[in-house]
Scaffold this motif. Structure first.
Motif, short mmCIF file in Angstrom:
data_model
loop_
_atom_site.label_atom_id
_atom_site.label_comp_id
_atom_site.label_asym_id
_atom_site.label_seq_id
_atom_site.Cartn_x
_atom_site.Cartn_y
_atom_site.Cartn_z
N ARG A 85 10.01 -3.53 -1.74
CA ARG A 85 8.57 -3.62 -2.01
C ARG A 85 8.31 -4.27 -3.37
NH1 ARG A 85 7.02 2.33 0.39
NH2 ARG A 85 6.41 1.63 2.48
N ARG A 132 6.25 -7.69 -3.34
CA ARG A 132 4.91 -7.60 -3.90
C ARG A 132 4.77 -8.34 -5.23
NH1 ARG A 132 5.18 -4.99 0.44
NH2 ARG A 132 3.56 -3.51 1.09
N PRO A 158 3.18 -7.33 2.71
CA PRO A 158 2.25 -6.50 3.49
C PRO A 158 2.23 -6.85 4.96
CG PRO A 158 1.24 -7.22 1.44
CD PRO A 158 2.53 -7.96 1.55
N GLU A 218 5.37 -5.28 6.70
CA GLU A 218 5.24 -3.82 6.86
C GLU A 218 4.20 -3.48 7.92
OE1 GLU A 218 5.91 -0.81 3.96
OE2 GLU A 218 5.71 -2.30 2.35
N GLU A 219 3.08 -4.16 7.93
CA GLU A 219 2.05 -3.86 8.92
C GLU A 219 2.55 -4.15 10.34
OE1 GLU A 219 -1.37 -2.67 10.75
OE2 GLU A 219 -0.68 -2.32 8.69
#
Length: 250
Positions: A176, A180, A204, A207-208
């Motif tokens: 992450r 990120r 993101p 992960e989604e």
């Protein structure tokens, strides 16, 4: 080489992918390797290994989401097949054309602009099919898998490469942090604003995707598309996922 264009405007998910990747092609392959710490090539090799292990003669192979034709050329280098590379983004394909010509594969690799959700080929056209980093950019992954399997002959191999999310307590926070913070910064330094935008989007988005479609659900979707002997290989501490299976009936 002439670029074959078969795609119309398409749905919103297609337009998003075109906009996201349209400005990236010139440095795409070098930055892809750099920002994945060289793991992208390992993952691609593992995916192509699944195809070359096929017991069927490989005469025609389709590579979907081919980008700048890197996987298509890997397939041409490791098999005697004719390879078709299909992608939604014309700027990627035009750079791919240049790379194909430079590598001397013009007689073996052709590039087509089209949608994975509506392939411009008859049923059972290909002996094998590969796709990379595709399912996060389609509205209905299960329906797209059915469409991909449709154009492969019974017994033919379908193999894919996708990003994955590490599950180990140690590696997930580091992943992450990288996706990120470091990935957008590295993209900005190495490729400018377009790559920084992709860097901010990737973590993101990955992960989604797995919140909505976990690994077990991926396997079920492949099986629901008529694929059997489905295998998964999570690589690089959980950062990459290679899958492969056979179209039933062969």
């Amino acid at each position: 080489m002439t670029l074959v264009r078969t795609v119309g405007p398409g749905p919103r998910s297609n337009a998003f992918a075109r906009d996201l990747f349209g400005d990236l092609p010139r440095r795409y392959d070098r930055l892809e390797e750099l920002l994945s710490f060289g793991q992208n090539r390992r993952w691609r090799t593992a995916m192509v290994d699944a195809v070359t292990a096929s017991s069927l003669p490989l005469r025609d192979v389709l590579d979907v989401a081919t980008g700048t034709a890197g996987v298509a050329m890997d397939l041409a280098a490791r098999t005697s097949a004719r390879v078709t590379g299909l992608d939604l983004t014309e700027p990627m394909l035009r750079v791919g054309q240049e790379r194909v010509a430079a590598r001397g594969y013009e007689g073996r690799v052709r590039l087509v602009c089209g949608r994975a959700e509506q392939l411009p080929f008859p049923d059972s056209t290909f002996d094998a099919l590969t796709f990379t980093y595709l399912l996060r950019y389609v509205a209905d992954p299960a329906a797209t898998l059915r469409e991909l399997a449709r154009v492969v002959r019974p017994g033919g191999v379908v193999a894919s490469l996708e990003f994955h999310v590490p599950s180990a307590p140690l590696w997930l926070p580091l992943w992450r942090l990288y996706t990120r913070a470091l990935l957008p910064l590295g993209g900005l330094v190495g490729g400018g604003r377009a790559w920084a935008d992709v860097g901010r989007f990737l973590g993101p988005s990955i992960e989604e995707h797995y919140r909505q479609l976990r690994l077990e659900a991926h396997v079920r979707a492949w099986q629901g598309a008529g694929l059997v002997d489905v295998h998964t290989r999570v690589m690089s501490l959980g950062g990459g996922l290679v899958m492969w299976g056979r179209v039933a009936g062969g």
